[in-house]
Design a protein around this motif. Structure first.
Motif, mmCIF file in Angstrom:
data_model
loop_
_atom_site.group_PDB
_atom_site.id
_atom_site.type_symbol
_atom_site.label_atom_id
_atom_site.label_comp_id
_atom_site.label_asym_id
_atom_site.label_seq_id
_atom_site.Cartn_x
_atom_site.Cartn_y
_atom_site.Cartn_z
ATOM 1 N N LEU A 67 0.809 -1.214 0.000
ATOM 2 C CA LEU A 67 0.000 0.000 0.000
ATOM 3 C C LEU A 67 0.844 1.266 0.000
ATOM 4 O O LEU A 67 0.480 2.270 -0.613
ATOM 5 C CB LEU A 67 -0.927 -0.015 1.224
ATOM 6 C CG LEU A 67 -1.998 1.065 1.332
ATOM 7 C CD1 LEU A 67 -2.917 1.042 0.128
ATOM 8 C CD2 LEU A 67 -2.802 0.869 2.613
ATOM 9 N N THR A 68 1.982 1.247 0.679
ATOM 10 C CA THR A 68 2.796 2.457 0.812
ATOM 11 C C THR A 68 3.819 2.617 -0.308
ATOM 12 O O THR A 68 4.540 3.613 -0.338
ATOM 13 C CB THR A 68 3.541 2.446 2.161
ATOM 14 O OG1 THR A 68 4.361 1.275 2.239
ATOM 15 C CG2 THR A 68 2.555 2.449 3.321
ATOM 16 N N ALA A 69 3.881 1.656 -1.213
ATOM 17 C CA ALA A 69 4.869 1.721 -2.294
ATOM 18 C C ALA A 69 4.489 2.787 -3.316
ATOM 19 O O ALA A 69 3.325 2.915 -3.695
ATOM 20 C CB ALA A 69 4.984 0.364 -2.976
ATOM 21 N N LEU A 70 5.483 3.555 -3.764
ATOM 22 C CA LEU A 70 5.225 4.591 -4.766
ATOM 23 C C LEU A 70 5.142 4.008 -6.172
ATOM 24 O O LEU A 70 4.517 4.597 -7.055
ATOM 25 C CB LEU A 70 6.323 5.658 -4.715
ATOM 26 C CG LEU A 70 6.395 6.492 -3.432
ATOM 27 C CD1 LEU A 70 7.515 7.516 -3.537
ATOM 28 C CD2 LEU A 70 5.074 7.185 -3.155
ATOM 29 N N THR A 71 5.797 2.882 -6.383
ATOM 30 C CA THR A 71 5.747 2.235 -7.696
ATOM 31 C C THR A 71 5.459 0.750 -7.514
ATOM 32 O O THR A 71 6.059 0.095 -6.665
ATOM 33 C CB THR A 71 7.079 2.399 -8.458
ATOM 34 O OG1 THR A 71 8.155 1.882 -7.662
ATOM 35 C CG2 THR A 71 7.340 3.861 -8.773
ATOM 36 N N LEU A 72 4.527 0.252 -8.301
ATOM 37 C CA LEU A 72 4.181 -1.166 -8.314
ATOM 38 C C LEU A 72 3.960 -1.587 -9.759
ATOM 39 O O LEU A 72 3.527 -0.784 -10.586
ATOM 40 C CB LEU A 72 2.895 -1.430 -7.517
ATOM 41 C CG LEU A 72 2.910 -1.190 -6.003
ATOM 42 C CD1 LEU A 72 1.498 -1.351 -5.451
ATOM 43 C CD2 LEU A 72 3.860 -2.149 -5.303
ATOM 44 N N ASN A 73 4.239 -2.856 -10.042
ATOM 45 C CA ASN A 73 3.901 -3.333 -11.381
ATOM 46 C C ASN A 73 2.407 -3.656 -11.424
ATOM 47 O O ASN A 73 1.720 -3.653 -10.398
ATOM 48 C CB ASN A 73 4.768 -4.534 -11.784
ATOM 49 C CG ASN A 73 4.557 -5.742 -10.881
ATOM 50 O OD1 ASN A 73 3.425 -6.078 -10.522
ATOM 51 N ND2 ASN A 73 5.647 -6.418 -10.513
ATOM 52 N N SER A 74 1.894 -3.930 -12.596
ATOM 53 C CA SER A 74 0.450 -4.106 -12.767
ATOM 54 C C SER A 74 -0.087 -5.278 -11.951
ATOM 55 O O SER A 74 -1.184 -5.199 -11.385
ATOM 56 C CB SER A 74 0.114 -4.297 -14.249
ATOM 57 O OG SER A 74 0.806 -5.411 -14.782
ATOM 58 N N ASP A 75 0.679 -6.361 -11.856
ATOM 59 C CA ASP A 75 0.227 -7.519 -11.080
ATOM 60 C C ASP A 75 0.131 -7.180 -9.597
ATOM 61 O O ASP A 75 -0.836 -7.556 -8.921
ATOM 62 C CB ASP A 75 1.177 -8.703 -11.282
ATOM 63 C CG ASP A 75 1.076 -9.300 -12.677
ATOM 64 O OD1 ASP A 75 0.041 -9.071 -13.337
ATOM 65 O OD2 ASP A 75 2.027 -9.979 -13.107
ATOM 66 N N GLU A 76 1.135 -6.480 -9.089
ATOM 67 C CA GLU A 76 1.123 -6.098 -7.675
ATOM 68 C C GLU A 76 -0.036 -5.156 -7.373
ATOM 69 O O GLU A 76 -0.682 -5.265 -6.321
ATOM 70 C CB GLU A 76 2.455 -5.429 -7.314
ATOM 71 C CG GLU A 76 3.634 -6.387 -7.284
ATOM 72 C CD GLU A 76 4.964 -5.668 -7.133
ATOM 73 O OE1 GLU A 76 5.879 -6.253 -6.525
ATOM 74 O OE2 GLU A 76 5.085 -4.523 -7.631
#
Length: 270
Positions: free
Chosen positions: A25-34
């Motif tokens: 939740l706190t990540a600024l960047t995630l891939n589409s699956d995440e």
């Protein structure tokens, strides 16, 4: 029947998996699956959380209809009408706004939400509705102990709670734009939502205007990790957002108390 070690191991695995998913939740960047894994998890939480929200409203269907026009988006050439209109009127499929002298300013396509109100109360059709007829809200939230114990702030159109997501203690802010939202007339079973994450957007790196979807990231800006837009369940095109839930950083204090207790520097104020 006593629970075996395999059951306990399965529970432990589920808890660890849930904590890991919420950690995204706190990540600024995630891939589409995440992002989709996280979206599913937050949507599960929203589904359980919404029925716990209950409030009363002293406003009327007329108030709701007029307020919906205040949320209306007008074309680029007529955006100033959003400030100057005083009266509105609805036909079967169109809405119209007028100035103080009931001079016609603009027409617009009625939203599905506005049409729903007009079906429920046909007396609101083909009559002038004065913007000043929106009544003051004197209704209150009806919170059970579970939410009362998590309450951080209540006032205006929003209410804020503590909520733990995985290992992170966060603040959840609920803002209500439609006066009947979360009342007995318009409860959780009549709404739908769309979830957005901070990782869905780029990061604003300067003060230049940009048409890209970006969010500011700065140590002095409270991060909104997720925003859940709320719509009427019959709003297929999602034309009118009736409220939203924001999951954000929980702060240890507030600016009002900081300003009252001392003389913060300019850097501290920014």
């Amino acid at each position: 029947m006593p629970r075996g070690s395999s059951d306990l191991m399965a529970d432990s695995f589920f808890v660890r998996k849930m904590l890991t998913e919420f950690a995204l939740l706190t990540a600024l960047t995630l891939n589409s699956d995440e992002r989709e894994v996280l979206r599913d998890k937050i949507d599960e939480w929203v589904k359980c959380f919404l029925p716990k929200l209950e409030r009363e409203s002293t406003k009327t269907e007329k108030c709701r209809l007029i307020a919906s026009v205040e949320r209306q988006e007008f074309g680029n050439e007529s955006k100033h009408y959003a400030v100057f209109w005083r009266f509105c009127k609805f036909g079967a499929k169109k809405g119209f706004i007028f100035d103080d002298n009931q001079k016609h300013l603009e027409k617009f396509k009625a939203t599905s939400f506005q049409k729903k109100i007009l079906r429920q109360n046909p007396t609101l059709k083909n009559v002038f509705l004065d913007r000043s007829e929106i009544k003051e809200e004197n209704g209150k939230w009806n919170l059970k102990n579970e939410l009362k114990n998590k309450l951080l702030s209540e006032g205006g159109e929003a209410i804020v709670f503590n909520q733990k997501f995985g290992e992170n203690l966060m603040a959840v802010r609920i803002a209500v734009f439609d006066s009947f939202l979360f009342t007995k007339q318009f409860g959780a079973g009549q709404i739908k939502w769309r979830t957005h994450f901070i990782s869905d957007f780029g990061t604003a790196t300067d003060n230049k205007k940009d048409h890209a979807l970006v969010v500011p990231v700065h140590e002095n800006v409270i991060r909104n990790f997720a925003n859940i837009e709320i719509f009427d369940s019959g709003d297929e095109k999602e034309e009118d957002c009736l409220g939203w839930i924001t999951i954000m950083e929980k702060c240890d204090g507030n600016l009002r108390e900081k300003l009252k207790s001392g003389n913060p520097t300019l850097d501290e104020r920014i």
